[in-house]
Design a protein around this motif. Structure first.
Motif, PDB file in Angstrom:
ATOM      1  N   PRO A 157       0.827  -1.183  -0.078  1.00 40.33           N
ATOM      2  CA  PRO A 157      -0.174   0.004  -0.128  1.00 40.33           C
ATOM      3  C   PRO A 157       0.743   1.358   0.115  1.00 40.33           C
ATOM      4  CG  PRO A 157      -1.019  -1.775   1.517  1.00 40.33           C
ATOM      5  CD  PRO A 157       0.360  -2.140   1.131  1.00 40.33           C
ATOM      6  N   GLU A 158       1.827   1.413   0.649  1.00 43.88           N
ATOM      7  CA  GLU A 158       2.936   2.469   0.753  1.00 43.88           C
ATOM      8  C   GLU A 158       3.471   2.833  -0.635  1.00 43.88           C
ATOM      9  OE1 GLU A 158       5.165  -1.039   2.571  1.00 43.88           O
ATOM     10  OE2 GLU A 158       3.220  -0.327   2.489  1.00 43.88           O
ATOM     11  N   VAL A 159       3.694   1.695  -1.168  1.00 44.68           N
ATOM     12  CA  VAL A 159       4.111   1.839  -2.659  1.00 44.68           C
ATOM     13  C   VAL A 159       3.280   2.359  -3.664  1.00 44.68           C
ATOM     14  CG1 VAL A 159       4.985   0.724  -4.669  1.00 44.68           C
ATOM     15  CG2 VAL A 159       5.892   0.294  -2.500  1.00 44.68           C
ATOM     16  N   TRP A 160       1.866   1.851  -3.652  1.00 47.07           N
ATOM     17  CA  TRP A 160       0.859   2.476  -4.382  1.00 47.07           C
ATOM     18  C   TRP A 160       0.501   3.893  -3.886  1.00 47.07           C
ATOM     19  CZ3 TRP A 160      -1.073   0.560  -8.509  1.00 47.07           C
ATOM     20  CH2 TRP A 160      -1.484  -0.568  -8.689  1.00 47.07           C
ATOM     21  N   ASN A 161       0.732   4.346  -2.712  1.00 45.10           N
ATOM     22  CA  ASN A 161       0.531   5.679  -2.273  1.00 45.10           C
ATOM     23  C   ASN A 161       1.558   6.522  -2.909  1.00 45.10           C
ATOM     24  OD1 ASN A 161      -1.100   7.786  -0.690  1.00 45.10           O
ATOM     25  ND2 ASN A 161       1.010   7.812   0.532  1.00 45.10           N
ATOM     26  N   TYR A 162       2.828   6.214  -2.682  1.00 48.31           N
ATOM     27  CA  TYR A 162       3.857   6.907  -3.265  1.00 48.31           C
ATOM     28  C   TYR A 162       4.039   7.071  -4.850  1.00 48.31           C
ATOM     29  CZ  TYR A 162       8.628   8.681  -3.368  1.00 48.31           C
ATOM     30  OH  TYR A 162       9.782   9.412  -3.405  1.00 48.31           O
ATOM     31  N   LEU A 163       3.523   6.134  -5.621  1.00 46.20           N
ATOM     32  CA  LEU A 163       3.359   6.321  -7.181  1.00 46.20           C
ATOM     33  C   LEU A 163       2.135   7.438  -7.373  1.00 46.20           C
ATOM     34  CD1 LEU A 163       3.175   2.581  -7.970  1.00 46.20           C
ATOM     35  CD2 LEU A 163       5.234   4.038  -8.335  1.00 46.20           C
TER      36      LEU A 163
END
Length: 304
Positions: A157-163
Motif C-alpha cells: 500500500p505504501e508503494v501505491w500511495n507513493y506512486l
C-alpha cells in the motif's frame, strides 16, 4: 569431377549474390557463365544439358520486368491479398500516423548508419534529472521484489500511495493538468531504473503512461474531458488498466470475435480485491492493473 566443381561454384555464387542482395540479372549472368563452363568442360548428358538451358532461358525471360509482373508478381499478390484480412479505417489511420524514425532503416537490410550518427542524443531536463535522483531512487529503495512477487502478489500500500503522490502515473500528462510532462526519454529512463528493482512496479508505471487513456485524451479529448479526467489521472484518483484478452484472442484486439464491454461505472464496482467480481461479468483472462484500476483504457472481453 568438373561437374562437382561447377556445382560447388554454383552454390557459392548463389550464397554470395543473395548475401549482397544483387538483382536477378546478376544471378542470370553468373548462371550463364557456369552453364557455359559446364557444357564446355563437363561433358554433361544431352537431355540434362537441354533442361538446364531451358531453365536458364526462363531466367533471362524473367529479367523482363513487364513479363515477370504478369507471370509471377501479379498472380502471387492476388492470392496473397485474399489471405490477408482487410484493413479497417482505424488501422489505416494508425499506420499513417507519425513516422518510424531511424528504426525503419533496420528493416531495409542495409541501414544508413550515418543517419543514426547525425541524430542528436536525447538529454534529460533539470526537472527530469531531479526526479530520477529523488523520487525514483526513493521508490527503488521501497521495493522488495521477492515480497511483491512471492508473498503479496501485489505492490505494498505504501508503494501505491507513493506512486500516486509523486506523479509516477502522470509522466506524459501536461503540467497544466497536474502532470509532469516528461519527455519520452525520461519516461524510458524511469522505467529502466524501476525494472532493475521490480518488473512488476515498472510495468505498473508503464501502462498508465503508454497504454492508458491520458495520451488519447491529450490529443483527441474534448476540453471538458481533459479538464475532468487528466487531473484525476495525474493525482492517481483514477488508475487505468489494460484489458484486451478474450477466449479466442490473446493481447491483439483487431477483429476479435468478442464484444467490447467498457462501462466505467461497472468497472468501478469491481474494484475490490476479489477477482470473482470480474468473472461474473466477463471471461477475460488478463487485466493489467485491474485490481487497482478505476476504468480500463481498452477492453475486448465478451459479456458472459
Amino acid at each position: 569431377m568438373i561437374g562437382a566443381i561447377i556445382t560447388v561454384l554454383f552454390l557459392l555464387s548463389v550464397v554470395y549474390l543473395a548475401y549482397r542482395r544483387l538483382p536477378l540479372l546478376s544471378f542470370t549472368i553468373a548462371f550463364t557463365v557456369l552453364l557455359v563452363a559446364y557444357g564446355a568442360f563437363g561433358n554433361p548428358p544431352g537431355l540434362w544439358l537441354g533442361l538446364l538451358v531451358i531453365m536458364l532461358l526462363s531466367f533471362w525471360l524473367l529479367n523482363l520486368r513487364p513479363l515477370r509482373i504478369v507471370l509471377i508478381s501479379a498472380p502471387f499478390m492476388k492470392t496473397y491479398r485474399r489471405l490477408l484480412p482487410s484493413m479497417s479505417d482505424t488501422e489505416r489511420d494508425a499506420l499513417e500516423a507519425g513516422t518510424v524514425w531511424w528504426d525503419g532503416e533496420l528493416f531495409t537490410g542495409n541501414p544508413n548508419w550515418r543517419r543514426l550518427q547525425d541524430a542528436p542524443p536525447p538529454k534529460l531536463s533539470t526537472e527530469e534529472q531531479a526526479f530520477l535522483a529523488g523520487p525514483c531512487n526513493t521508490l527503488c529503495r521501497m521495493l522488495d521484489d521477492f515480497d511483491i512477487t512471492h508473498r503479496r502478489g501485489d505492490l505494498p500500500p505504501e508503494v501505491w500511495n507513493y506512486l500516486r503522490t509523486q506523479g509516477f502515473f502522470a509522466m506524459i500528462i501536461p503540467r497544466r493538468y497536474g502532470g509532469l510532462e516528461f519527455s519520452t526519454y525520461a519516461h524510458s529512463c524511469v522505467l529502466v531504473k524501476l525494472a532493475g528493482r521490480s518488473v512488476t512496479c515498472a510495468s505498473t508505471v508503464a501502462v498508465p503512461n503508454s497504454l492508458g487513456p491520458a495520451e488519447l485524451l491529450v490529443h483527441y479529448g474534448t476540453e471538458e474531458q481533459k479538464d475532468y479526467y487528466l487531473p484525476r489521472l495525474a493525482r492517481g484518483d483514477e488508475i487505468p488498466c489494460f484489458a484486451l484478452t478474450g477466449p479466442r484472442v490473446a493481447r491483439t484486439p483487431p477483429r476479435s470475435p468478442t464484444r467490447a464491454w467498457c462501462a466505467a461505472a461497472s468497472i468501478r464496482a469491481a474494484r475490490s480485491s476479489d477477482s470473482s467480481s470480474t468473472s461474473r461479468s466477463a471471461t477475460s483472462r488478463w487485466h493489467r492493473s485491474r485490481p487497482s484500476s478505476g476504468w480500463p483504457s481498452g477492453c475486448s472481453t465478451p459479456i458472459s
